[in-house]
Design an enzyme around this catalytic site. Structure first.
Site, PDB file in Angstrom:
ATOM      1  N   TYR A 173     -29.014  47.726 -11.764  1.00  0.00           N
ATOM      2  CA  TYR A 173     -28.818  48.945 -11.340  1.00  0.00           C
ATOM      3  C   TYR A 173     -27.737  49.705 -12.055  1.00  0.00           C
ATOM      4  O   TYR A 173     -27.456  50.951 -11.700  1.00  0.00           O
ATOM      5  CB  TYR A 173     -27.950  48.703  -9.975  1.00  0.00           C
TER       6      TYR A 173
ATOM      7  N   HIS B 165     -33.328  38.123 -10.013  1.00  0.00           N
ATOM      8  CA  HIS B 165     -33.742  39.334  -9.640  1.00  0.00           C
ATOM      9  C   HIS B 165     -35.423  39.429  -9.662  1.00  0.00           C
ATOM     10  O   HIS B 165     -36.017  39.838  -8.566  1.00  0.00           O
ATOM     11  CB  HIS B 165     -33.417  40.352 -10.638  1.00  0.00           C
TER      12      HIS B 165
ATOM     13  N   LYS C 268     -27.100  40.397  -9.005  1.00  0.00           N
ATOM     14  CA  LYS C 268     -28.443  39.593  -9.515  1.00  0.00           C
ATOM     15  C   LYS C 268     -28.416  39.512 -11.063  1.00  0.00           C
ATOM     16  O   LYS C 268     -28.138  40.218 -11.800  1.00  0.00           O
ATOM     17  CB  LYS C 268     -29.622  40.228  -9.118  1.00  0.00           C
TER      18      LYS C 268
ATOM     19  N   ASP D  54     -24.384  44.747  -1.444  1.00  0.00           N
ATOM     20  CA  ASP D  54     -25.583  44.342  -2.415  1.00  0.00           C
ATOM     21  C   ASP D  54     -25.748  45.304  -4.029  1.00  0.00           C
ATOM     22  O   ASP D  54     -25.805  46.396  -3.767  1.00  0.00           O
ATOM     23  CB  ASP D  54     -27.036  44.324  -1.980  1.00  0.00           C
TER      24      ASP D  54
END
Length: 314
Positions: free
Chosen positions: A52, A112, A81, A47
């Protein structure tokens, strides 16, 4: 085949591995090694997310593992996402993530947050106004974003679409206009925030739940919770094992985040929790509900502006 190799069926017909490697807040330079090691020891669910800022490392680890013959692409379940600054450019966002990761497709693409931010702001991830608050676009409904997500279905770039951080009210708004039911709702979930109303609603609608922050957050505060310790002693395992196994028992997949090889391996040592184990943990969650003491650890700065936590999962 151990409990960590359990798979759950999505409403698309695809299987999602019950245990995944989470990569949020993993330091640059460490993520690639963590993902590669995770694949080598048996993880098949990875994931990540645009926000990120580590999709390139995740993608490199995946492609290197494939090139080395450690895994086939079709054996992996890869999630990324759509970030809030891309709500107006959903297809373009997915294309960029695929290019960054060096993949032809992903298995699951998630919204998200049900919140749009200025796509032309002063930062690609956290655009801010002069007063320091997030540069939000209140006039862009999350349902419009979902309609753009639906256009991705069948195009071959993602096998499934879903959402993150959606409460029952947000899910109700989405489902009232959706033609595609989300395959997954990824939410913060642990015994101190069981979100039973959300879990039950998703189960009723055929939406699979994936749990993030299963240990409670940085520092793992749930490790010392009495019922978790009690079950851990009974099973002769670590508290982390109990917390991760609890999600499998609930029928949810769970993301275990670590960049430490030994911890990545230990997180796969899950155990079956019986009815008495689940009852012990349920007493804890019931008491938190009675005293209104549920604890949310992931609370974004823009939360109150969009009705968090009342409207978003609580």
């Amino acid at each position: 085949m151990g409990l960590a190799d359990t798979r759950f069926k999505l409403n698309t017909g695809a299987d999602i591995p019950a245990l995944g490697l989470g990569t949020w807040q993993s330091a640059p330079g460490e993520v690639e090694k963590a993902v590669r090691h995770a694949i080598q020891v048996g993880y098949r669910h990875i994931d990540t997310a645009f926000a990120y800022q580590n999709e390139h490392e995740v993608g490199k680890a995946i492609n290197d593992a494939i090139a080395a013959g450690e895994v086939k692409r079709e054996e992996l379940f890869v999630t990324t996402k759509l970030w809030s600054t891309w709500h107006y450019r959903v297809g373009e966002a997915l294309d960029q993530s695929l290019q960054t990761m060096g993949l032809d497709y992903i298995d699951l693409y998630l919204v998200h947050w049900p919140v749009a931010m200025n796509p032309n702001g002063n930062h690609p991830v956290v655009p801010k106004l002069p007063d320091g608050s997030r540069d939000l676009h209140y006039d862009h409904p999350h349902v419009e974003t979902w309609k753009s997500m639906e256009k991705l279905v069948g195009a071959g770039k993602t096998k499934a679409i879903g959402v993150c951080n959606y409460s029952v009210p947000y899910l109700q708004e989405l489902l009232a206009q959706a033609t595609v039911v989300p395959a997954v709702n990824q939410i913060e979930n642990h015994p101190a925030l069981p979100q039973q109303e959300v879990v039950d609603f998703c189960r009723e609608k055929g939406i699979h739940v994936t749990a993030y922050s299963p240990l409670g957050s940085t520092g793992s505060p749930l490790f010392s919770a009495d019922p978790i310790v009690e079950v851990a002693k009974k099973k002769d395992v670590a508290p982390a094992t109990v917390l991760l196994s609890w999600h499998i028992a609930r029928g949810s997949s769970v993301l275990a985040k670590s960049v430490t090889p030994s911890r990545i391996e230990a997180n796969r040592q899950l155990v079956e929790l019986d009815e008495s184990d689940l009852a012990t943990i349920a007493k804890y969650t019931d008491e938190l509900a009675r005293t209104k003491s549920f604890k949310r650890y992931v609370f974004p700065p823009f939360g109150l502006d969009f009705g968090f936590p009342d409207k978003v999962a609580n």
